[in-house]
Each structure stands twice: as structure tokens, then as C-alpha cells.
Write an enzyme that holds these catalytic residues in place. Structure first.
Site, PDB file in Angstrom:
ATOM      1  N   GLY A  66       0.927  -1.304  -0.004  1.00  0.00           N
ATOM      2  CA  GLY A  66      -0.164   0.204   0.101  1.00  0.00           C
ATOM      3  C   GLY A  66       0.729   1.209  -0.046  1.00  0.00           C
ATOM      4  CB  THR A  80       0.095   3.889  -4.206  1.00  0.00           C
ATOM      5  OG1 THR A  80      -1.062   3.445  -3.566  1.00  0.00           O
ATOM      6  CG2 THR A  80       0.776   2.699  -4.908  1.00  0.00           C
ATOM      7  CB  SER A  81      -2.545   6.665  -1.092  1.00  0.00           C
ATOM      8  OG  SER A  81      -3.019   5.546  -0.457  1.00  0.00           O
ATOM      9  N   GLY A  82      -1.135   7.836   1.694  1.00  0.00           N
ATOM     10  CA  GLY A  82      -1.222   8.200   2.938  1.00  0.00           C
ATOM     11  C   GLY A  82       0.062   7.679   3.750  1.00  0.00           C
ATOM     12  CB  ILE A  83       0.605   5.396   6.745  1.00  0.00           C
ATOM     13  CG1 ILE A  83      -0.078   6.313   7.785  1.00  0.00           C
ATOM     14  CG2 ILE A  83       1.901   4.961   7.342  1.00  0.00           C
ATOM     15  CD1 ILE A  83      -0.793   5.589   8.879  1.00  0.00           C
ATOM     16  N   GLY A  84       1.926   4.766   3.612  1.00  0.00           N
ATOM     17  CA  GLY A  84       2.751   4.007   3.194  1.00  0.00           C
ATOM     18  C   GLY A  84       3.472   4.772   1.986  1.00  0.00           C
ATOM     19  CB  SER A 106      -6.222   0.204  14.254  1.00  0.00           C
ATOM     20  OG  SER A 106      -7.344   0.896  14.780  1.00  0.00           O
ATOM     21  CE1 TYR A 143     -17.991  -7.955   7.815  1.00  0.00           C
ATOM     22  CE2 TYR A 143     -19.656  -6.124   6.976  1.00  0.00           C
ATOM     23  CZ  TYR A 143     -18.425  -6.785   7.016  1.00  0.00           C
ATOM     24  OH  TYR A 143     -17.287  -6.155   6.596  1.00  0.00           O
TER      25      TYR A 143
END
Length: 264
Positions: free
Chosen positions: A40, A42-46, A174, A196
Site C-alpha cells: 500500500g 501509493t498513498s497515505g502512510i505507505g 489499530s 456481520y
């Protein structure tokens, strides 16, 4: 550190707080001898982890599902740092077949592996089964990364042994791991749409991250392997993870916790 410290950016025992950046916590670090995989990325934290690790000299492998987004992220990093060593390999962590294919491609590169950051994830999704018949949040957040870690473990062990440099595995978990089903993990009903809850299913997947980290940490210590594994709650960070959520934040800061666990 309590909620006051998070919101105000007050520094903790590490000398850093929620207002610290990844660049702050990696000052003076030379990572030119390290190779890192970031799912991941490609955005945010990653993406921020990829950018800063590349800035510090690490060879970064962006593991992501979307080739267009991955190549754009790679180009952005190279524009900011023309000397960056960054590559992209495709992976869909919700797919067992894709995870195995990614590992085969990575091992074929014949490069070391010092750092694995299991960052990709989804949150609060409507009920859906993956191609493997697994509930999507559990498949993406836990099963895919569990498999990826175990398939790459021998490479990380050999790298740590041959280089003498401690390996690092980081699982993005988290604080939501505390909000799950009454039985914790619904082992007998993970893929059952009855009952669910998109939020409790997310918490279930994050609890699984913690249990995986703790069990693997014990195992590595018993084997005397020079690799640490940590679970990280990154704090409140507005990223694409919130696309299924009605939750919004008018005030937020990026947490440096992921990078702190990588300090060598």
C-alpha cells in the site's frame, strides 16, 4: 501518551510526538544498506514511509495493486529525489494467488530484505467475499499479510544472518482491535454475512494483526533470529482508508510511529 498529547503534539518518552514527521524521526539515519517492502505504498502512510525511507537511501519496493498509482508514486519520489532507489511490484493482498505471485517476483530479483511494512488495508467495508471466499476485511488486513510475511520470512532471516543487521517487520494495526465481536475473532463465522458488522469486522482483523505479531515475535526470539516484529497504531491520519466511513476530521496530524519502529 493520552488523547491530550496526541491532539497537542506533546512529545513522549521517545522525544517525538504526534506533530513529529517521518523526516524528523529519521534525521541522521543512513539506510543505504537496507531494502524495504511497503504494501500500500501509493498513498497515505505507505507513500510517506516509502518517500522518507528512499530519502534516507533505502532501496524501496512499493507493493501495490494499482500499477498507475504505483508508477505515479514512484515518479513523485524520483522527482523529489533523483537518486532514490524505488521499484514497484504488483500485489493484491486480498488475493492468495497474487500474494504468492508477488513473492515469486521479489525473490527473483535476488536482493536482500531488511524491512517489511504491512501497511495496506481496508476499513468498514460492506460485506463482501474475496475470490478465495474470505470476508474482504479479514482477507486484506490479516490473511494476505500473514501469508506475505511467512513467505518472505526465510529471505529476511538469511538477510539478517548474512548482513548482521536486525530485520524489522511492522504490522499496521489499530486501537480498533479493542472493538470487535464478543468472542473476539469469529473463527466459526468469519465468512458468514449473518450478524456481520463492518466496524467489528475491522476490529477483528486488527486484533488478528496483534496476535500474529505477538506469536511470531515469540517464535523468532525462541529461534534466536535477529528480527523484531511490531504492531503499530498510527494515530489519526486522514487517508484513503476512510473512504467507506462517514467519519471526518477537521484537525489531524500524521504520526511518525511507523518510522520510529524502524530506527537502526
Amino acid at each position: 501518551m493520552g488523547i491530550y498529547g496526541v491532539m497537542t503534539g506533546k512529545k513522549g518518552k521517545s522525544g517525538f510526538g504526534s506533530a513529529s514527521t517521518a523526516e524528523d524521526v529519521t534525521q541522521a539515519i543512513d539506510a543505504s544498506h537496507l531494502t524495504a517492502i511497503i504494501t500500500g505504498g501509493t498513498s497515505g502512510i505507505g507513500l510517506e514511509a516509502a518517500r522518507v525511507l528512499a530519502m534516507r537511501g533505502a532501496h524501496v519496493i512499493i507493493a501495490a495493486r494499482n500499477p498507475k498509482a504505483a508508477n505515479e508514486s514512484k515518479e513523485m519520489i524520483l522527482q523529489m529525489n533523483p537518486n532514490a532507489r524505488v521499484d514497484y511490484l504488483q500485489i493484491d493482498v486480498s488475493s492468495i494467488k497474487s500474494v504468492r505471485s508477488f513473492v515469486d517476483q521479489f525473490l527473483a530479483l535476488n536482493v536482500p530484505l531488511n524491512i517489511l511494512i504491512n501497511n495496506a488495508g481496508v476499513m468498514f467495508c460492506p460485506f463482501k467475499l474475496t475470490e478465495d471466499g474470505i470476508e474482504s476485511q479479514f482477507a486484506t488486513n490479516h490473511i494476505g499479510h500473514f501469508l506475505l510475511t511467512n513467505l518472505l520470512l526465510d529471505k529476511m532471516k538469511s538477510t539478517a544472518r548474512e548482513s548482521g543487521v536486525q530485520g524489522r517487520i511492522v504490522n499496521l494495526s489499530s486501537i480498533a482491535h479493542t472493538y470487535t465481536y464478543s468472542e473476539g475473532i469469529k473463527f466459526q463465522g468469519i465468512n458468514d454475512p449473518a450478524g456481520y458488522s463492518e466496524r467489528r469486522a475491522y476490529g477483528q482483523s486488527k486484533l488478528s494483526n496483534l496476535l500474529h505479531s505477538n506469536a511470531l515475535s515469540r517464535r523468532l526470539q525462541e529461534e534466536g533470529v535477529n528480527i523484531t516484529i511490531n504492531s503499530v497504531h498510527p494515530g489519526l491520519v486522514t487517508t484513503n482508508l476512510f473512504r467507506y466511513s462517514g467519519f471526518s476530521m477537521s484537525t489531524y496530524t500524521n504520526s511518525p510511529m511507523v518510522i520510529q519502529t524502524l530506527k537502526f
